[in-house]
Design a protein around this motif. Structure first.
Motif, PDB file in Angstrom:
ATOM      1  N   ASP A 281     -47.609 -30.988  19.367  1.00 49.77           N
ATOM      2  CA  ASP A 281     -48.862 -30.658  18.683  1.00 49.77           C
ATOM      3  C   ASP A 281     -49.419 -29.302  19.103  1.00 49.77           C
ATOM      4  O   ASP A 281     -50.190 -28.684  18.381  1.00 49.77           O
ATOM      5  N   GLU A 282     -49.037 -28.876  20.305  1.00 53.94           N
ATOM      6  CA  GLU A 282     -49.579 -27.617  20.830  1.00 53.94           C
ATOM      7  C   GLU A 282     -49.074 -26.422  20.040  1.00 53.94           C
ATOM      8  O   GLU A 282     -49.645 -25.337  20.105  1.00 53.94           O
ATOM      9  N   LEU A 283     -47.962 -26.612  19.303  1.00 52.87           N
ATOM     10  CA  LEU A 283     -47.399 -25.494  18.543  1.00 52.87           C
ATOM     11  C   LEU A 283     -47.791 -25.651  17.083  1.00 52.87           C
ATOM     12  O   LEU A 283     -47.379 -26.598  16.429  1.00 52.87           O
ATOM     13  N   ASN A 284     -48.603 -24.696  16.603  1.00 51.96           N
ATOM     14  CA  ASN A 284     -49.038 -24.804  15.214  1.00 51.96           C
ATOM     15  C   ASN A 284     -48.153 -23.975  14.281  1.00 51.96           C
ATOM     16  O   ASN A 284     -48.544 -23.576  13.210  1.00 51.96           O
ATOM     17  N   TYR A 285     -46.944 -23.685  14.755  1.00 51.75           N
ATOM     18  CA  TYR A 285     -45.992 -22.920  13.944  1.00 51.75           C
ATOM     19  C   TYR A 285     -44.577 -23.358  14.351  1.00 51.75           C
ATOM     20  O   TYR A 285     -44.403 -24.038  15.365  1.00 51.75           O
ATOM     21  N   LYS A 286     -43.596 -22.950  13.544  1.00 52.90           N
ATOM     22  CA  LYS A 286     -42.198 -23.268  13.873  1.00 52.90           C
ATOM     23  C   LYS A 286     -41.596 -22.096  14.631  1.00 52.90           C
ATOM     24  O   LYS A 286     -41.537 -20.977  14.089  1.00 52.90           O
ATOM     25  N   ILE A 287     -41.138 -22.333  15.847  1.00 53.36           N
ATOM     26  CA  ILE A 287     -40.595 -21.243  16.666  1.00 53.36           C
ATOM     27  C   ILE A 287     -39.457 -20.539  15.914  1.00 53.36           C
ATOM     28  O   ILE A 287     -39.391 -19.310  15.865  1.00 53.36           O
ATOM     29  N   SER A 288     -38.598 -21.330  15.280  1.00 51.29           N
ATOM     30  CA  SER A 288     -37.410 -20.726  14.639  1.00 51.29           C
ATOM     31  C   SER A 288     -37.791 -19.832  13.455  1.00 51.29           C
ATOM     32  O   SER A 288     -37.019 -18.966  13.056  1.00 51.29           O
ATOM     33  N   GLU A 289     -38.995 -20.029  12.885  1.00 55.55           N
ATOM     34  CA  GLU A 289     -39.401 -19.183  11.751  1.00 55.55           C
ATOM     35  C   GLU A 289     -39.993 -17.861  12.216  1.00 55.55           C
ATOM     36  O   GLU A 289     -39.983 -16.870  11.499  1.00 55.55           O
ATOM     37  N   ARG A 290     -40.560 -17.864  13.435  1.00 56.49           N
ATOM     38  CA  ARG A 290     -41.211 -16.627  13.912  1.00 56.49           C
ATOM     39  C   ARG A 290     -40.369 -15.827  14.888  1.00 56.49           C
ATOM     40  O   ARG A 290     -40.561 -14.630  15.039  1.00 56.49           O
ATOM     41  N   PHE A 291     -39.471 -16.542  15.589  1.00 60.14           N
ATOM     42  CA  PHE A 291     -38.750 -15.864  16.673  1.00 60.14           C
ATOM     43  C   PHE A 291     -37.245 -16.119  16.585  1.00 60.14           C
ATOM     44  O   PHE A 291     -36.823 -17.220  16.212  1.00 60.14           O
ATOM     45  N   SER A 292     -36.478 -15.088  17.009  1.00 66.07           N
ATOM     46  CA  SER A 292     -35.028 -15.301  17.000  1.00 66.07           C
ATOM     47  C   SER A 292     -34.464 -15.368  18.418  1.00 66.07           C
ATOM     48  O   SER A 292     -33.280 -15.644  18.608  1.00 66.07           O
ATOM     49  N   SER A 293     -35.280 -15.087  19.430  1.00 67.81           N
ATOM     50  CA  SER A 293     -34.813 -15.235  20.813  1.00 67.81           C
ATOM     51  C   SER A 293     -36.006 -15.571  21.716  1.00 67.81           C
ATOM     52  O   SER A 293     -37.163 -15.456  21.288  1.00 67.81           O
ATOM     53  N   ILE A 294     -35.687 -15.979  22.928  1.00 68.93           N
ATOM     54  CA  ILE A 294     -36.743 -16.385  23.874  1.00 68.93           C
ATOM     55  C   ILE A 294     -36.515 -15.675  25.200  1.00 68.93           C
ATOM     56  O   ILE A 294     -35.367 -15.561  25.669  1.00 68.93           O
ATOM     57  N   HIS A 295     -37.606 -15.205  25.789  1.00 72.94           N
ATOM     58  CA  HIS A 295     -37.531 -14.556  27.102  1.00 72.94           C
ATOM     59  C   HIS A 295     -38.381 -15.401  28.059  1.00 72.94           C
ATOM     60  O   HIS A 295     -39.598 -15.484  27.900  1.00 72.94           O
ATOM     61  N   ILE A 296     -37.723 -16.042  29.019  1.00 73.65           N
ATOM     62  CA  ILE A 296     -38.451 -16.926  29.952  1.00 73.65           C
ATOM     63  C   ILE A 296     -38.797 -16.141  31.217  1.00 73.65           C
ATOM     64  O   ILE A 296     -37.957 -15.416  31.755  1.00 73.65           O
ATOM     65  N   VAL A 297     -40.034 -16.323  31.688  1.00 69.49           N
ATOM     66  CA  VAL A 297     -40.473 -15.621  32.897  1.00 69.49           C
ATOM     67  C   VAL A 297     -41.154 -16.648  33.818  1.00 69.49           C
ATOM     68  O   VAL A 297     -42.009 -17.414  33.377  1.00 69.49           O
ATOM     69  N   ALA A 298     -40.759 -16.673  35.095  1.00 68.94           N
ATOM     70  CA  ALA A 298     -41.335 -17.651  36.034  1.00 68.94           C
ATOM     71  C   ALA A 298     -40.940 -17.281  37.461  1.00 68.94           C
ATOM     72  O   ALA A 298     -40.205 -16.309  37.675  1.00 68.94           O
ATOM     73  N   CYS A 299     -41.413 -18.058  38.430  1.00 66.18           N
ATOM     74  CA  CYS A 299     -41.080 -17.827  39.841  1.00 66.18           C
ATOM     75  C   CYS A 299     -40.526 -19.113  40.458  1.00 66.18           C
ATOM     76  O   CYS A 299     -40.935 -20.216  40.073  1.00 66.18           O
ATOM     77  N   PRO A 320     -30.693 -17.215  21.566  1.00 65.01           N
ATOM     78  CA  PRO A 320     -30.373 -16.396  22.744  1.00 65.01           C
ATOM     79  C   PRO A 320     -31.571 -16.399  23.702  1.00 65.01           C
ATOM     80  O   PRO A 320     -32.718 -16.247  23.252  1.00 65.01           O
ATOM     81  N   VAL A 321     -31.307 -16.609  24.973  1.00 63.76           N
ATOM     82  CA  VAL A 321     -32.406 -16.707  25.948  1.00 63.76           C
ATOM     83  C   VAL A 321     -32.124 -15.789  27.128  1.00 63.76           C
ATOM     84  O   VAL A 321     -30.986 -15.713  27.612  1.00 63.76           O
ATOM     85  N   TYR A 322     -33.159 -15.110  27.577  1.00 64.52           N
ATOM     86  CA  TYR A 322     -33.072 -14.283  28.775  1.00 64.52           C
ATOM     87  C   TYR A 322     -34.061 -14.870  29.768  1.00 64.52           C
ATOM     88  O   TYR A 322     -35.158 -15.259  29.381  1.00 64.52           O
ATOM     89  N   VAL A 323     -33.667 -14.982  31.042  1.00 65.61           N
ATOM     90  CA  VAL A 323     -34.581 -15.584  32.029  1.00 65.61           C
ATOM     91  C   VAL A 323     -34.818 -14.580  33.148  1.00 65.61           C
ATOM     92  O   VAL A 323     -33.862 -13.995  33.666  1.00 65.61           O
ATOM     93  N   GLU A 324     -36.069 -14.384  33.517  1.00 63.17           N
ATOM     94  CA  GLU A 324     -36.370 -13.365  34.520  1.00 63.17           C
ATOM     95  C   GLU A 324     -37.412 -13.840  35.522  1.00 63.17           C
ATOM     96  O   GLU A 324     -38.314 -14.619  35.195  1.00 63.17           O
ATOM     97  N   ILE A 325     -37.289 -13.328  36.740  1.00 62.04           N
ATOM     98  CA  ILE A 325     -38.257 -13.622  37.798  1.00 62.04           C
ATOM     99  C   ILE A 325     -39.514 -12.786  37.526  1.00 62.04           C
ATOM    100  O   ILE A 325     -39.421 -11.572  37.295  1.00 62.04           O
ATOM    101  N   ALA A 326     -40.684 -13.426  37.571  1.00 66.70           N
ATOM    102  CA  ALA A 326     -41.918 -12.746  37.149  1.00 66.70           C
ATOM    103  C   ALA A 326     -42.228 -11.504  37.980  1.00 66.70           C
ATOM    104  O   ALA A 326     -42.684 -10.486  37.450  1.00 66.70           O
ATOM    105  N   SER A 327     -41.963 -11.564  39.295  1.00 65.56           N
ATOM    106  CA  SER A 327     -42.315 -10.420  40.145  1.00 65.56           C
ATOM    107  C   SER A 327     -41.456  -9.201  39.798  1.00 65.56           C
ATOM    108  O   SER A 327     -41.849  -8.067  40.081  1.00 65.56           O
TER     109      SER A 327
END
Ligand code: F6R
Length: 607
Positions: A281-299, A320-327
Motif C-alpha cells: 500500500d505504501e507504493l502508489n505507483y508501479k515500480i516497473s512503469e517508472r523505473f528500469s533499475s534500482i540503486h540500493i544504498v545502506a550500511c 538491474p540492481v547496484y548496491v552501495e555502502i552509504a558512506s
C-alpha cells in the motif's frame, strides 16, 4: 548516537528518567546524567561508565523534583568523562542533546570572543551556551531557541530546562529522533518509544524542523519559525514486553527467537494468496512503469540485506540492481539517472550516512524509496515512500530480526515487480505466498538447532580467526555471519565468495583457521562442496550449514548445522538463524557484553 528522555508531571521525575535511560542505554553507554528541578534550582548529576554508576549517584535524588531530563552518551566530541557528560549547563539553561553540531568549532570561537567560558570539549555545550547567550538578549527562552537554531549546522534532538520555568521542557528536533508521550497530567519525551511504553502508548511524533513545549498538562508544537503546528497523538499498539527481554538472558537472543513473529508481522497483510498478488500500500505507483533499475544504498547489516535484495530483484524481477555502502555513496561522483529508483535500507532510519545519501539523491531530483523499521524516523520521513518492516523495537546492538524483515520486504518487492512485468504468473506468485505463510513454522524448526549450535560454539569459540564462505545468496549471508561474529564475540572473521578462495585466501588455511561453509540446497551446491574439500585437504576445520535433505556433507565434517529447505530465496531467512546463533553463543562463552558490544552503538547518527 545518544539517548535522551524526560518527564514533567505529578510524580518524582528521577526514577522515571532512570527507567527510560535503561531502555535507551543501547543508544550509547559511556556516560550518563540527569537534571531535575529542585526548589528554584536545577540539580545535575553525571557519571562516567554504564548507567549503574549514575543510578548509585542519584540514590538520594529519588524523591526530588517532578520535572527533569536525562541522557545516555556515546562520545563523539570529547572523551567519555564526567565533565563531557550531559546535561550541560549555561546560565540558567540546562540541556541534553543527541546528534552532532558540525559548526560547533566556529560557534564556540565566536562565543569565546564574547566572553563565554566553556567547561567541556563537547559540541553540545555550544548549543547550551548559544541559547543562553541569546536568552540574555531576548529574555524569552522560546525566542532564544529559535535564534540559536538558525546558527546551528548538523543534527540535534535537544531538551532544554530553564531554572526560571520549572513547569516547562523545551524540545527541538532536526535529523535526530524524538517522540513525545502523553499521560494523564504528566508528559514524557524520549529518543525512542520503548522508553515511553511503560507509561503511555499515546505518542506524538516530532518532525524535523520542529520545537515542542511540554508542561505536565499540555504539549505545543511549533516550526522553526515559531508558527504553531497542530498534531494529534497516535495510539501505538506495541506492548511493553516487546521492548523488554521477556525472560531471555539477552535482547539479542530474544530478537533472534522473535524472527518468525517479526517475519509474519512484516509480510502478513501484504500477501494476498487468493489473488496471487503482493500488495504494498505504501507504493502508489508501479515500480516497473517508472523505473528500469534500482540503486540500493545502506550500511552494515542493512547493506548485506541489500546484497541479497539485489539477487532477488535481478533473478525474479529482471531489474538491474547496484548496491552501495552509504558512506561511500555520499562522497563519490554519482551518475544519477531518472530511470533508477534509489532504495535506502535502514533499521533505525537515522543512520547519518544513509540519510545523507538519501538527501543527495533527493537534491538531484531522483525517485526514492526507504525500507525502515523505526516509525517516523528521519529516513522514513525524507524518502518519497517508505515500506516499514514491522520487526518491533530492536534493542540488541547487533541487528538480527531487522535484517530478516528487511530481506523479507526485498523479496516482496521482487515478487511484486515480477508480477507487474508478468515474469511470474499469478499461480507462481501464489506458490511463493504459500511458502511464505509456512515459513514461520520452518523458522521455529531452525531455531531448535540452538543446542547443537551451542555445542559447536563450545568447540570453536577460542579460535581467533574465521573464514565464512558461500556462493550466490550464501555469499551475502557469509558476510552477515562474519559481521555478527566480529561485532559481538570480537573474533576476527572474513567472508569470501567461495569461488574466490583459490585467488588468495586459501593460503590462510591451516588447523588454526576454521571455515564456516554456508551451503544449503542451491544450484551452487556441488561447487561449494568442492571448496569444502579444498579446505579439508589443507588441514582446515569446517563447520557446515546444510539443508536437512543433504546426505553428502556429513561425510566430510562432524560439525554440521541442518536447516529446513523450502525454496532458494526463502531459505535465506532460515540460513541466517544459525549464523546469528553461532555468533551469539561464541560471545556468551567468551563472556563479552552481547547486547552492548564495545565501541558500538545501535544507531549511528553521526559520521
Ligand atoms: C550490525 C548492525 C549495523 C547496522 C548499521 C546500519 O549488527 O546493526 O551494521 O546494520 O549500523 O544501521 P541501520 O540499519 O539502522 O541504518
Amino acid at each position: 548516537m545518544c539517548g535522551i528522555v524526560g518527564y514533567t508531571g505529578n510524580k518524582y521525575a528521577v526514577p522515571i528518567i532512570i527507567d527510560g535511560l535503561k531502555r535507551l542505554e543501547y543508544r550509547g553507554y559511556d556516560s550518563a546524567g540527569v537534571a531535575v528541578h529542585e526548589r528554584n534550582a536545577i540539580k545535575i548529576v553525571r557519571a562516567v561508565g554504564k548507567l549503574r554508576n549514575l543510578i548509585e549517584k542519584t540514590a538520594n535524588l529519588k524523591a526530588s523534583g517532578t520535572s527533569g531530563i536525562g541522557h545516555t552518551r556515546w562520545a563523539t566530541h570529547g572523551k567519555p568523562s564526567e565533565v563531557n557528560a550531559h546535561p550541560h549547563k549555561a546560565g540558567s539553561i540546562v540541556l541534553v542533546h543527541n546528534g552532532i553540531i558540525e559548526n560547533y568549532g566556529e560557534l564556540k570561537a565566536r562565543l569565546i570572543k564574547k566572553g563565554v567560558i566553556f567547561e567541556s570539549e563537547t559540541d553540545t555545550e555550544v548549543i547550551a551556551q548559544l541559547i543562553n547567550f541569546y536568552f540574555q538578549e531576548t529574555k524569552d527562552l522560546f525566542s532564544a531557541i529559535i535564534r540559536s537554531i538558525k546558527d546551528l549546522r548538523g543534527s540535534f534532538a535537544c531538551a532544554v530546562l530553564n531554572e526560571k520555568e520549572p513547569d516547562k521542557i523545551y524540545l527541538m528536533k532536526y535529523e535526530s529522533p524524538l517522540v513525545i508521550g502523553l499521560g494523564d497530567r504528566e508528559n514524557f519525551f524520549a529518543s525512542d518509544m520503548p522508553a515511553l511504553l511503560p507509561y503511555t502508548n499515546r505518542i506524538v511524533f516530532l518532525k524535523d524542523g520542529e520545537i515542542a513545549v511540554l508542561t505536565d498538562k499540555t504539549y505545543k508544537i511549533f516550526d522553526f519559525s515559531g508558527n504553531e503546528v497542530k498534531r494529534e497523538p497516535e495510539i501505538m499498539n506495541i506492548s511493553i514486553s516487546q521492548a523488554e527481554k521477556g525472560g531471555y538472558p539477552h535482547f539479542m537472543l530474544k530478537e533472534i527467537f522473535e524472527q518468525p513473529e517479526a517475519f509474519i508481522n512484516t509480510v502478513r497483510t501484504r500477501l494476498h494468496p487468493d489473488k496471487g498478488e503482493i500488495v504494498l500500500d505504501e507504493l502508489n505507483y508501479k515500480i516497473s512503469e517508472r523505473f528500469s533499475s534500482i540503486h540500493i544504498v545502506a550500511c552494515g547489516t542493512s547493506y548485506h540485506a541489500g546484497l541479497l535484495g539485489r539477487i532477488f530483484l535481478e533473478e525474479l524481477a529482471e531489474m538491474p540492481v547496484y548496491v552501495e555502502i552509504a558512506s561511500e555513496f555520499r562522497y563519490k561522483k554519482n551518475f544519477f539517472n531518472k530511470d533508477t529508483l534509489y532504495l535506502f535500507i535502514s533499521q533505525s532510519g537515522s543512520t547519518a550516512d544513509t540519510l545523507a545519501a538519501l538527501k543527495k539523491c533527493k537534491e538531484a531530483g531522483m525517485g526514492t524509496l526507504a525500507i525502515c523499521n523505526v516509525l517516523g524516523s528521519s529516513i522514513s520521513l525524507e524518502a518519497d515512500n517508505t515500506i516499514y518492516t514491522h520487526a518491533g523495537p530492536e534493542i540488541g546492538v547487533a541487528s538480527t530480526k531487522a535484517f530478516s524483515t528487511q530481506v523479507s520486504v526485498l523479496l516482496l518487492l521482487a515478487l511484486k515487480i515480477a508480477g507487474e512485468k508478468n515474469l511470474l504468473k499469478r499461480k507462481e506468485i501464489k506458490k511463493y505466498i504459500n511458502d511464505m505463510l509456512s515459513l514461520p513454522r520452518l523458522m521455529e524448526e531452525a531455531l531448535k538447532s540452538s543446542e547443537n549450535i551451542k555445542d559447536i560454539a563450545k568447540k570453536f569459540h577460542k579460535y581467533t580467526n574465521f573464514l565464512y564462505l558461500g556462493r550466490g545468496l550464501s555469499y551475502p549471508l557469509a558476510m552477515e555471519g562474519a559481521l555478527k561474529l566480529k561485532e559481538i564475540s570480537y573474533i576476527h572473521a572474513e567472508a569470501y565468495a567461495a569461488g574466490e578462495m583459490k585467488h588468495g585466501p586459501i593460503a590462510l588455511i591451516d588447523e588454526n583457521m576454521p571455515t564456516f561453509l554456508i551451503n544449503p540446497e542451491s544450484p551452487h551446491f556441488e561447487k561449494t562442496l568442492s571448496n569444502m574439500q579444498e579446505v579439508l585437504a589443507r588441514g582446515g576445520k569446517i563447520i557446515a550449514l546444510a539443508s536437512n535433505n543433504d546426505s553428502t556433507t556429513k561425510n566430510y565434517t562432524d560439525y554440521i548445522i541442518y536447516i529446513p529447505h523450502i525454496n532458494t530465496y526463502l531459505d535465506t531467512l532460515l540460513t541466517i538463524i544459525p549464523l546469528q546463533l553461532f555468533a551469539y553463543y561464541c560471545a556468551v562463552l567468551k563472556g563479552t557484553d552481547v547486547d552492548q558490544p564495545r565501541n558500538l552503538a545501535k544507531s549511528v547518527t553521526v559520521e
